[in-house]
Design a protein around this motif. Structure first.
Motif: not given
Length: 105
Positions: A52-70
């Motif tokens: 899913q697209v993650h909202a724009a964050y700081r200097d990064t535009p809205a983009e698709v989340v590729i992976a989440i790591f713990d």
């Protein structure tokens, strides 16, 4: 949800992208595979979901989340410009209302 990496053509490519991304950001490749993550940042509720697209964050535009790591101490949310192709991942604090949903085995 069964494990996937957005835009990967097959399971082999998904594993390769996941492993290379983990190595790039210094995350454990053999840790739990996270599908969704919720956390609070400076009093604001945040949410990330692989594919899913993650909202724009700081200097990064809205983009698709590729992976989440713990990583044990923090979560790393990776998008193309934050941890996959370049740059550092979005860091999400653990505890204080954070919750992760894992992919199915």
């Amino acid at each position: 949800m069964k494990f996937f990496v957005p835009h990967a053509s097959d399971a082999e490519e998904a594993e390769r992208v996941y492993s290379v991304t983990a190595e790039f950001v210094g995350a454990p490749v053999d840790g739990p595979r996270i599908w969704k993550l919720s956390w609070t940042h400076n009093g604001t509720a945040m949410h990330a979901e692989v594919g899913q697209v993650h909202a724009a964050y700081r200097d990064t535009p809205a983009e698709v989340v590729i992976a989440i790591f713990d990583t044990g101490s923090v979560y790393m949310v990776c998008t193309p410009n934050r941890g996959v192709v370049r740059g550092g991942p979005i860091l999400a604090g653990k505890g204080h209302g954070s919750s992760a949903v894992l992919f199915e085995d």
